[in-house]
Design a protein around this motif. Structure first.
Motif, PDB file in Angstrom:
ATOM      1  N   ASN A 151       0.986   9.936   7.819  1.00 50.79           N
ATOM      2  CA  ASN A 151      -0.239  10.733   8.306  1.00 50.79           C
ATOM      3  C   ASN A 151      -1.323  11.019   7.543  1.00 50.79           C
ATOM      4  N   ARG A 152      -2.470   9.615   7.717  1.00 47.46           N
ATOM      5  CA  ARG A 152      -4.060   9.383   7.538  1.00 47.46           C
ATOM      6  C   ARG A 152      -4.795   8.577   8.530  1.00 47.46           C
ATOM      7  N   SER A 153      -6.073   8.508   8.146  1.00 50.40           N
ATOM      8  CA  SER A 153      -6.852   9.163   9.218  1.00 50.40           C
ATOM      9  C   SER A 153      -8.372   7.929   9.739  1.00 50.40           C
ATOM     10  N   LYS A 154      -7.764   7.200   9.060  1.00 51.66           N
ATOM     11  CA  LYS A 154      -8.550   6.074   8.872  1.00 51.66           C
ATOM     12  C   LYS A 154      -7.850   4.153   9.184  1.00 51.66           C
ATOM     13  N   VAL A 178      -9.607   9.561  14.580  1.00 52.82           N
ATOM     14  CA  VAL A 178      -9.797   9.003  13.832  1.00 52.82           C
ATOM     15  C   VAL A 178     -10.569   7.746  13.565  1.00 52.82           C
ATOM     16  N   GLU A 179     -10.777   7.618  12.397  1.00 53.70           N
ATOM     17  CA  GLU A 179     -12.004   6.616  11.679  1.00 53.70           C
ATOM     18  C   GLU A 179     -11.753   5.555  12.448  1.00 53.70           C
ATOM     19  N   ILE A 180     -12.489   4.595  12.800  1.00 50.02           N
ATOM     20  CA  ILE A 180     -12.141   3.293  12.835  1.00 50.02           C
ATOM     21  C   ILE A 180     -13.457   2.320  11.853  1.00 50.02           C
ATOM     22  N   VAL A 181     -13.327   1.532  10.967  1.00 51.02           N
ATOM     23  CA  VAL A 181     -13.653   1.011  10.950  1.00 51.02           C
ATOM     24  C   VAL A 181     -13.671  -0.490  10.645  1.00 51.02           C
ATOM     25  N   ALA A 182     -14.205  -1.211  11.036  1.00 48.73           N
ATOM     26  CA  ALA A 182     -14.751  -2.418  11.607  1.00 48.73           C
ATOM     27  C   ALA A 182     -14.932  -3.352  10.571  1.00 48.73           C
ATOM     28  N   LEU A 183     -14.165  -4.596   9.960  1.00 47.08           N
ATOM     29  CA  LEU A 183     -14.341  -5.099   8.923  1.00 47.08           C
ATOM     30  C   LEU A 183     -15.280  -6.742   9.281  1.00 47.08           C
ATOM     31  N   PRO A 184     -16.759  -6.383   9.033  1.00 44.53           N
ATOM     32  CA  PRO A 184     -17.206  -8.149  10.086  1.00 44.53           C
ATOM     33  C   PRO A 184     -17.108  -9.435   9.747  1.00 44.53           C
ATOM     34  N   PRO A 185     -16.475 -10.181  10.597  1.00 45.66           N
ATOM     35  CA  PRO A 185     -15.520 -11.653   9.359  1.00 45.66           C
ATOM     36  C   PRO A 185     -16.978 -12.293   9.026  1.00 45.66           C
ATOM     37  N   GLN A 198     -13.871  -0.391   1.140  1.00 47.76           N
ATOM     38  CA  GLN A 198     -14.009   0.349   2.121  1.00 47.76           C
ATOM     39  C   GLN A 198     -12.627   0.778   2.046  1.00 47.76           C
ATOM     40  N   LEU A 199     -11.528   0.224   1.154  1.00 47.33           N
ATOM     41  CA  LEU A 199     -10.041   0.870   1.315  1.00 47.33           C
ATOM     42  C   LEU A 199      -9.904   1.325   0.633  1.00 47.33           C
ATOM     43  N   ASP A 200      -9.446   3.631   0.987  1.00 48.29           N
ATOM     44  CA  ASP A 200      -9.228   4.349   0.384  1.00 48.29           C
ATOM     45  C   ASP A 200      -7.829   4.887   0.842  1.00 48.29           C
ATOM     46  N   GLY A 201      -7.818   6.692  -0.183  1.00 46.27           N
ATOM     47  CA  GLY A 201      -6.704   7.301  -0.705  1.00 46.27           C
ATOM     48  C   GLY A 201      -6.735   7.195   1.678  1.00 46.27           C
ATOM     49  N   ASP A 202      -6.815   7.314   2.018  1.00 41.94           N
ATOM     50  CA  ASP A 202      -7.271   8.170   3.482  1.00 41.94           C
ATOM     51  C   ASP A 202      -6.857   6.829   4.480  1.00 41.94           C
ATOM     52  N   THR A 203      -6.854   5.738   4.037  1.00 37.08           N
ATOM     53  CA  THR A 203      -7.039   4.577   4.741  1.00 37.08           C
ATOM     54  C   THR A 203      -4.994   4.257   5.297  1.00 37.08           C
ATOM     55  N   ALA A 204      -4.230   4.584   6.338  1.00 36.48           N
ATOM     56  CA  ALA A 204      -3.369   4.036   6.955  1.00 36.48           C
ATOM     57  C   ALA A 204      -2.887   3.113   6.778  1.00 36.48           C
ATOM     58  N   ALA A 205      -4.236   2.269   7.774  1.00 32.57           N
ATOM     59  CA  ALA A 205      -3.251   0.587   8.092  1.00 32.57           C
ATOM     60  C   ALA A 205      -4.668  -0.475   7.718  1.00 32.57           C
ATOM     61  N   LEU A 206      -4.463  -1.662   7.165  1.00 35.11           N
ATOM     62  CA  LEU A 206      -5.171  -2.640   7.685  1.00 35.11           C
ATOM     63  C   LEU A 206      -4.371  -3.205   8.978  1.00 35.11           C
ATOM     64  N   LEU A 207      -5.577  -3.339  10.046  1.00 32.47           N
ATOM     65  CA  LEU A 207      -5.104  -4.251  11.293  1.00 32.47           C
ATOM     66  C   LEU A 207      -5.839  -5.403  11.356  1.00 32.47           C
ATOM     67  N   HIS A 228      -0.879  -2.026   0.401  1.00 26.45           N
ATOM     68  CA  HIS A 228       0.405  -1.556  -0.039  1.00 26.45           C
ATOM     69  C   HIS A 228      -0.276  -0.334  -1.240  1.00 26.45           C
ATOM     70  N   ALA A 229      -1.013  -1.216  -2.115  1.00 34.80           N
ATOM     71  CA  ALA A 229      -1.484  -0.313  -3.760  1.00 34.80           C
ATOM     72  C   ALA A 229      -1.919   0.816  -3.657  1.00 34.80           C
ATOM     73  N   ALA A 230      -2.804   0.794  -1.929  1.00 33.80           N
ATOM     74  CA  ALA A 230      -3.456   2.295  -1.348  1.00 33.80           C
ATOM     75  C   ALA A 230      -2.468   3.260  -0.808  1.00 33.80           C
ATOM     76  N   GLY A 231      -1.595   2.806  -1.277  1.00 38.16           N
ATOM     77  CA  GLY A 231      -1.008   3.501  -0.371  1.00 38.16           C
ATOM     78  C   GLY A 231      -0.748   3.918   1.501  1.00 38.16           C
ATOM     79  N   GLY A 232      -1.131   2.550   1.756  1.00 37.14           N
ATOM     80  CA  GLY A 232      -1.801   2.064   2.985  1.00 37.14           C
ATOM     81  C   GLY A 232      -0.181   1.744   3.942  1.00 37.14           C
ATOM     82  N   LEU A 233      -0.670   0.655   5.186  1.00 31.18           N
ATOM     83  CA  LEU A 233       0.794  -0.196   5.799  1.00 31.18           C
ATOM     84  C   LEU A 233      -0.161  -1.606   6.032  1.00 31.18           C
ATOM     85  N   LEU A 234       0.133  -2.459   6.522  1.00 26.18           N
ATOM     86  CA  LEU A 234       0.045  -3.427   7.126  1.00 26.18           C
ATOM     87  C   LEU A 234      -0.029  -3.369   8.359  1.00 26.18           C
TER      88      LEU A 234
END
Lengths: 447, 481
Positions: A151-154, A178-185, A198-207, A228-234
């Motif tokens: 139930n998050r949006s980033k 949905v906010e999509i944040v691209a992490l440059p390689p 970038q990882l915060d309490g709004d982060t639904a997942a890291l892809l 996981h510590a930030a409450g998101g999914l991998l």
């Protein structure tokens, strides 16, 4: 009568019209207002199946299918055991449809249950659906699933994920909030500093993806803990053949794993059909998209299989469904299951080893060419990135004329990467072909 | 039957890989290697072949049984199509995007290009993208195109209108693109209630999604009027092509006001359904939407006379899938279209409609027919008369299984109580239809004479009725072991 695919004789058509009580077939189209009738319909005249096949052969002959492929980018030239074609070619499988009536569809249902099992064992996760369209749409569905589950949006998206899959993801989400944040390689790897920022309490997942678009394989387990510590999914995108060797998504700590099943017994076929897979921790099952087959018993207590948890799906939930998907890629998933069953536990590991061996051999040979450097930031599986002393496009073009597809130039996907190329070496490439690639590449670089 | 995992014997092999001709690579570092190989089944090739052959025999399929599953167009899939698809299997899609690469796949690009042109002709559209991978994927692509169109015009749109008879994918696809749904009830005459539609329309409506003929098998005679009303609000008309099999050569959706359409190649154009897929859902659009089509696109280069691959354009929606779609499926659909040709496709629609009306007339004395008018390619009955004896649509379905018929679609469309939706398709003979009709009549009679007989059915299958509640409660979706 113009074709034999409509079997009625004129006499039978007469009898049927009489039974209906109309004088002609045209009368059946009376509900269509005359002013709406088609005024033009220009298709060519029909032909026999023999002429049809001859035309298809002509079209096929206008392609070069004898290329030596060192290109992957998500589509891999792997061996396919003969049994895959023969068994998936059973008309009882391929001319059936979605198993809505379980008693007369146990063949498809059990096969899909076995497919789900194979995907769970490959990924180490607990639940799988019965297939999605392809790897790129599976990544998008995995992202949507994570958004629903948290139930998050980033979303944080590793820039090392296949650029094509990232485009599909962006298109899928383009009209959603949905906010999509691209992490440059960073050197062909996940930019961990940027992740931390970038990882915060709004982060639904890291892809993330492994091996990534550069071929690199990195250990994502610390990243999983961090997310996981930030409450998101991998969410991990994976190459299933590589899972014959690499850490499984579950071992890393991934919550959702997705991927493309083309490499599992499906021909390249110019990009499709293949299948997408999605597997997850059991807690996520109600957020899964698509068909799921479940085990149950019949009235006599005998084991059987049914489509289950259908209350997630569009035909019941309509706009509140977890996805709009209806038809999936069932037959391609069946091919994947047959492929994995033919190889078996030892065979998949052996196949993975063979891929890595060939790629490492090619890598060491290419590294010896003056001016060529290999990206060394992480171990690789069957793909690796090389930097050439001139534009990769030009080199690839030169080798193409010799029947060799030397690799995937990265220039169009990453800024400042004009000289980078990803080389893929599957078990199908012989040492002779690899040696020829090296030789021709040297020639091309000298010219 | 045992699961394939239950037949596994440690150490057994089903396939031998070629010996390595290169040195063995150094092992990967610890953290990157999986602890245990995946526990995949280990069995001989023969045991594998026997397992899947025997599994296949537990299916009803078009090649073995009449399969009149409504809304799915389960027509016969000509064998030559399968042979044709194999001709293109070694082609790597990225080849087409390499410098000089498109020269090496002119046959494949040409096939896709021609298929797009033929589909545009059948549907009355200006351009076609073959990228969408199934019907619902086509719907989503269509909704993205519509959203892009409105965005470019600066339109503020919020809603998508669907009739309550629509496929569930329609509202689901619109929702995936962020739209809210307005559902219009069906009037007594079987079409979307025109008056309620008129009242519901406003300038915030982005699109109206219609299936025509609809899921009741009825052609909406007001379709042009509906399109005009929609267009007066700058809402676009979306045509769900699931039922295109009824109208080829008769009506072209593009001519009657539709702006976007998807076609289901696996329904209308004779490609097999694969036990659930792969399908293919090319999308056709009118000129105004062409700038937004997804990439890559195949374009004709007038200078060289060759086909090229375009990878970017300023207003594209992006990419809804990897490349050119389910290419192998399109090879089959292309072969189907050139084989049947113009007259053949017209005949397809005519005989699909003939067969459905024949079943309708012959069964209407035995089953409730909620909408009496001439139907198109499918007919929807209700088992409401049988329900008076305690017999449900699902019971009739199970009776049919015992008689060797795949049941029609039941309980859809949702607006018909105890729906039985029959789509015979054009490839079935009169003898098959007559035999099916007799069995349906037998079911209707049995419902009156011995309604309790249905509960045990089916009795001739490997399993009897299955406990779906248990499946949903226990969620055993993979074999643990």
């Amino acid at each position: 009568m113009t074709s034999h695919y409509c079997p009625h004789t004129p006499q039978e058509i007469r009898e049927m019209l009489d039974a209906i009580g109309v004088a002609s077939i045209e009368e059946l189209f009376v509900p269509i207002p005359p002013e709406l009738l088609a005024k033009t319909f220009n298709l060519p005249p029909g032909r026999s199946e023999f002429e049809t096949y001859a035309r298809m052969q002509e079209l096929a002959a206008d392609n070069c299918s004898q290329l030596s492929l060192f290109i992957g980018g998500g589509f891999y030239d792997h061996l396919i055991p003969a049994a895959v074609d023969h068994l998936a070619g059973r008309a009882e499988f391929y001319t059936a449809y979605t198993p809505y009536q379980p008693e007369c569809s146990q063949g498809t249902l059990q096969a899909l249950f076995e497919y789900q099992t194979a995907i769970c064992r490959l990924t180490g996760l607990e639940v799988s659906n019965a297939s999605l369209y392809d790897g790129a749409t599976a990544l998008a569905e995995g992202a949507l699933m994570a958004l629903r589950a948290t139930n998050r949006s980033k979303l944080l998206v590793d820039g090392c994920i296949s650029p094509i899959a990232r485009q599909v993801l962006a298109t899928y989400l383009s009209n959603l909030e949905v906010e999509i944040v691209a992490l440059p390689p960073l050197d062909g790897l996940l930019n961990r500093q940027e992740l931390a920022a970038q990882l915060d309490g709004d982060t639904a997942a890291l892809l993330v993806q492994y091996p990534n678009v550069f071929g690199c394989v990195e250990d994502f387990s610390p990243v999983a803990e961090q997310v996981h510590a930030a409450g998101g999914l991998l969410v991990t995108a994976v190459y299933p053949v590589a899972l014959g060797m690499l850490t499984s998504p579950a071992e890393i700590g991934a919550d959702i794993a997705v991927g493309d099943g083309q490499s599992l017994g499906n021909p390249l076929s110019f990009g499709g059909p293949s299948f997408g897979f999605i597997a997850a921790k059991k807690a996520c099952i109600r957020n899964m998209p698509g068909r799921i087959v479940g085990e149950t018993v019949d009235k006599n207590g005998q084991r059987g299989f049914v489509l289950t948890l259908q209350a997630r799906e569009q035909h019941i939930k309509r706009h509140k469904a977890t996805s709009n998907i209806c038809s999936n890629q069932s037959l391609c998933a069946l091919r994947g299951l047959i492929f994995l069953s033919a190889l078996g536990k030892g065979g998949l590991a052996e196949l993975a080893q063979l891929n890595r061996d060939k790629a490492e051999y090619a890598k060491s040979c290419l590294a010896r060419i003056p001016g060529v450097t290999v990206l060394q930031s992480a171990p690789t599986f069957n793909e690796f990135t090389v930097s050439l002393p001139k534009a990769a496009d030009q080199v690839v073009g030169a080798l193409l004329a010799k029947g060799i597809v030397a690799g995937l130039p990265l220039g169009q996907y990453f800024e400042g990467s004009q000289n980078l190329m990803v080389v893929t070496v599957t078990e199908k490439r012989s040492r002779k072909e690899i040696d020829l690639l090296v030789k021709e590449l040297e020639v091309a670089l000298c010219n | 039957m045992q699961l394939i995992f239950e037949q596994s014997v440690p150490g057994r092999k089903g396939v031998m890989l070629p010996a390595s001709d290169v040195p063995r690579a150094a092992a990967l570092p610890e953290g990157l290697r999986r602890a245990e190989p995946a526990a995949l089944p280990e069995l001989s090739e023969l045991d594998l072949v026997r397992h899947f052959t025997n599994l296949s025999r537990r299916n009803f399929s078009v090649d073995t049984h009449f399969y009149p599953l409504g809304s799915c167009t389960m027509k016969y899939n000509a064998k030559v199509l399968e042979n044709a698809a194999g001709l293109f299997s070694p082609l790597h899609p990225l080849t087409a995007l390499l410098p000089g690469g498109s020269d090496l796949c002119q046959g494949a690009l040409g096939m896709l290009y021609d298929l797009g042109q033929m589909l545009a002709d059948v549907t009355g559209m200006d351009e076609v993208t073959t990228q969408p991978l199934a019907g619902a994927h086509g719907e989503m692509t269509g909704m993205l195109l519509i959203a892009a169109y409105h965005k470019a015009k600066g339109n503020k749109k919020k809603y998508v209108v669907v009739p309550d008879s629509s496929h569930g994918t329609n509202p689901a696809s619109a929702a995936m693109v962020g739209y809210e749904i307005i559902t219009i009830p069906t009037a007594l005459y079987g079409d979307m209630d025109l008056e309620l539609f008129r009242q519901a329309m406003n300038n915030e409506v982005a699109a109206v999604m219609m299936t025509c003929p609809n899921t009741l098998g009825l052609f909406n005679p007001h379709i042009k009027e509906i399109a005009d009303i929609a267009h007066s609000h700058d809402a676009l008309m979306y045509y769900d092509g699931a039922n295109l099999n009824a109208i080829m050569g008769k009506v072209r959706p593009g001519d009657v006001g539709f702006d976007v359409i998807h076609v289901n190649l696996h329904k209308t154009f004779g490609t097999p359904h694969g036990g659930g897929g792969p399908g293919s859902g090319p999308v056709g659009v009118k000129k105004a939407l062409v700038p937004f089509l997804p990439m890559p696109r195949i374009v004709h280069d007038d200078d060289s006379g060759q086909l090229r691959v375009q990878t970017d354009s300023p207003q594209t929606i992006g990419r809804t899938a990897n490349f050119f779609g389910n290419f192998g499926v399109m090879v089959k659909a292309y072969a189907y279209m050139i084989m049947l040709g113009r007259e053949g496709l017209i005949e397809v629609s005519e005989q699909a409609v003939l067969n459905a009306n024949y079943i309708k007339e012959r069964l209407k004395d035995y089953f409730e027919l909620p909408y009496q008018q001439t139907c198109m390619h499918e007919v929807v009955f209700s088992a409401s008369r049988q329900l008076e004896h305690g017999v449900h649509a699902i019971d009739i379905a199970k009776f049919l299984i015992d008689k060797g018929y795949h049941p029609p679609t039941v309980y859809f469309p949702l607006i018909v109580k105890e729906a039985i939706m029959i789509e015979p398709t054009e490839t079935e003979s009169k003898q098959t239809l007559d035999a099916f009709i007799e069995v349906m009549i037998e079911a209707a009679k049995l419902a009156e004479s011995d309604p309790t007989a249905f509960a045990a059915m089916p009795v001739s299958m490997p399993v009897t009725r299955l406990d779906e509640t248990k499946a949903a409660r226990e969620q055993n979706v993979c074999c643990v072991g």
